[in-house]
Design a protein around this motif. Structure first.
Motif, mmCIF file in Angstrom:
data_model
loop_
_atom_site.group_PDB
_atom_site.id
_atom_site.type_symbol
_atom_site.label_atom_id
_atom_site.label_comp_id
_atom_site.label_asym_id
_atom_site.label_seq_id
_atom_site.Cartn_x
_atom_site.Cartn_y
_atom_site.Cartn_z
ATOM 1 N N ASN A 2 0.847 -1.199 0.000
ATOM 2 C CA ASN A 2 0.000 0.000 0.000
ATOM 3 C C ASN A 2 0.880 1.246 0.000
ATOM 4 O O ASN A 2 1.570 1.516 0.979
ATOM 5 C CB ASN A 2 -0.919 -0.023 1.223
ATOM 6 C CG ASN A 2 -1.877 1.140 1.273
ATOM 7 O OD1 ASN A 2 -1.790 2.052 0.461
ATOM 8 N ND2 ASN A 2 -2.770 1.112 2.222
ATOM 9 N N LYS A 3 0.839 2.005 -1.079
ATOM 10 C CA LYS A 3 1.706 3.183 -1.177
ATOM 11 C C LYS A 3 1.340 4.274 -0.184
ATOM 12 O O LYS A 3 2.127 5.152 0.104
ATOM 13 C CB LYS A 3 1.693 3.739 -2.600
ATOM 14 C CG LYS A 3 0.378 4.350 -3.021
ATOM 15 C CD LYS A 3 0.457 4.904 -4.413
ATOM 16 C CE LYS A 3 -0.880 5.518 -4.786
ATOM 17 N NZ LYS A 3 -0.853 6.179 -6.037
ATOM 18 N N ASP A 4 0.103 4.248 0.368
ATOM 19 C CA ASP A 4 -0.320 5.266 1.322
ATOM 20 C C ASP A 4 -0.111 4.845 2.779
ATOM 21 O O ASP A 4 -0.416 5.588 3.682
ATOM 22 C CB ASP A 4 -1.798 5.606 1.098
ATOM 23 C CG ASP A 4 -2.029 6.321 -0.222
ATOM 24 O OD1 ASP A 4 -1.164 7.145 -0.594
ATOM 25 O OD2 ASP A 4 -3.035 6.057 -0.887
ATOM 26 N N LYS A 5 0.396 3.639 3.004
ATOM 27 C CA LYS A 5 0.599 3.163 4.371
ATOM 28 C C LYS A 5 1.604 4.069 5.081
ATOM 29 O O LYS A 5 2.681 4.334 4.581
ATOM 30 C CB LYS A 5 1.112 1.727 4.348
ATOM 31 C CG LYS A 5 1.198 1.113 5.729
ATOM 32 C CD LYS A 5 1.515 -0.362 5.618
ATOM 33 C CE LYS A 5 1.697 -0.971 6.968
ATOM 34 N NZ LYS A 5 0.470 -1.296 7.634
ATOM 35 N N GLY A 6 1.201 4.587 6.239
ATOM 36 C CA GLY A 6 2.066 5.473 7.008
ATOM 37 C C GLY A 6 2.034 6.916 6.549
ATOM 38 O O GLY A 6 2.678 7.766 7.139
ATOM 39 N N LYS A 7 1.273 7.208 5.513
ATOM 40 C CA LYS A 7 1.184 8.570 5.004
ATOM 41 C C LYS A 7 0.232 9.395 5.865
ATOM 42 O O LYS A 7 -0.761 8.892 6.365
ATOM 43 C CB LYS A 7 0.675 8.545 3.560
ATOM 44 C CG LYS A 7 0.615 9.907 2.920
ATOM 45 C CD LYS A 7 0.267 9.823 1.461
ATOM 46 C CE LYS A 7 0.213 11.223 0.877
ATOM 47 N NZ LYS A 7 -0.102 11.210 -0.533
ATOM 48 N N VAL A 8 0.548 10.663 6.027
ATOM 49 C CA VAL A 8 -0.318 11.583 6.762
ATOM 50 C C VAL A 8 -0.997 12.490 5.751
ATOM 51 O O VAL A 8 -0.357 13.045 4.862
ATOM 52 C CB VAL A 8 0.495 12.414 7.781
ATOM 53 C CG1 VAL A 8 -0.367 13.467 8.437
ATOM 54 C CG2 VAL A 8 1.113 11.503 8.831
ATOM 55 N N PHE A 9 -2.317 12.627 5.885
ATOM 56 C CA PHE A 9 -3.104 13.478 5.000
ATOM 57 C C PHE A 9 -3.544 14.719 5.771
ATOM 58 O O PHE A 9 -3.999 14.621 6.907
ATOM 59 C CB PHE A 9 -4.351 12.735 4.505
ATOM 60 C CG PHE A 9 -4.035 11.504 3.717
ATOM 61 C CD1 PHE A 9 -3.827 11.579 2.352
ATOM 62 C CD2 PHE A 9 -3.946 10.267 4.337
ATOM 63 C CE1 PHE A 9 -3.527 10.446 1.623
ATOM 64 C CE2 PHE A 9 -3.650 9.126 3.614
ATOM 65 C CZ PHE A 9 -3.440 9.216 2.254
ATOM 66 N N ASN A 10 -3.387 15.883 5.149
ATOM 67 C CA ASN A 10 -3.847 17.140 5.731
ATOM 68 C C ASN A 10 -5.233 17.448 5.177
ATOM 69 O O ASN A 10 -5.405 17.579 3.974
ATOM 70 C CB ASN A 10 -2.878 18.271 5.383
ATOM 71 C CG ASN A 10 -1.543 18.065 6.049
ATOM 72 O OD1 ASN A 10 -1.442 18.025 7.263
ATOM 73 N ND2 ASN A 10 -0.500 17.913 5.248
ATOM 74 N N LEU A 11 -6.202 17.543 6.092
ATOM 75 C CA LEU A 11 -7.579 17.839 5.722
ATOM 76 C C LEU A 11 -7.998 19.146 6.376
ATOM 77 O O LEU A 11 -7.441 19.541 7.397
ATOM 78 C CB LEU A 11 -8.515 16.731 6.220
ATOM 79 C CG LEU A 11 -8.134 15.290 5.923
ATOM 80 C CD1 LEU A 11 -9.151 14.349 6.544
ATOM 81 C CD2 LEU A 11 -8.033 15.063 4.437
ATOM 82 N N ILE A 12 -8.983 19.786 5.801
ATOM 83 C CA ILE A 12 -9.565 20.973 6.423
ATOM 84 C C ILE A 12 -10.980 20.584 6.835
ATOM 85 O O ILE A 12 -11.835 20.316 5.992
ATOM 86 C CB ILE A 12 -9.570 22.168 5.459
ATOM 87 C CG1 ILE A 12 -8.140 22.502 5.061
ATOM 88 C CG2 ILE A 12 -10.270 23.366 6.108
ATOM 89 C CD1 ILE A 12 -8.020 23.511 3.955
#
Length: 83
Positions: A2-12
């Motif tokens: 999973n390329k998004d594993k451990g990724k942090v997403f910034n949301l508003i």
């Protein structure tokens, strides 16, 4: 892998920057991000609307829905008391 594993997403969410490390969020998780831990009651209704940034992919959520998170996603959650 999973390329998004451990990724942090910034949301508003409701005009405030929030960081999440999950690729998918449930309706209840979105409400908790907006208002903190919320215990559901029959008298309170939440309206969840979102847009996914550049592509302006818009939608709304109801209980049971799950959304796929995208960097820069804008989510607005409103709380209404039915009484």
């Amino acid at each position: 892998m999973n390329k998004d594993k451990g990724k942090v997403f910034n949301l508003i969410i409701n005009g405030r920057m929030k960081e999440v490390d999950e690729k998918k969020l449930s309706y209840q998780q979105v409400i908790n991000l907006a208002f903190g831990q919320v215990v559901p009651t029959p008298n309170i209704v939440f309206t969840v609307k979102y847009s996914k940034g550049k592509h302006e992919d818009k939608g709304s959520m109801v209980e049971g829905d799950v959304i796929t998170v995208k960097e820069g996603m804008i989510i607005n959650v409103t709380r209404t008391d039915k009484s």
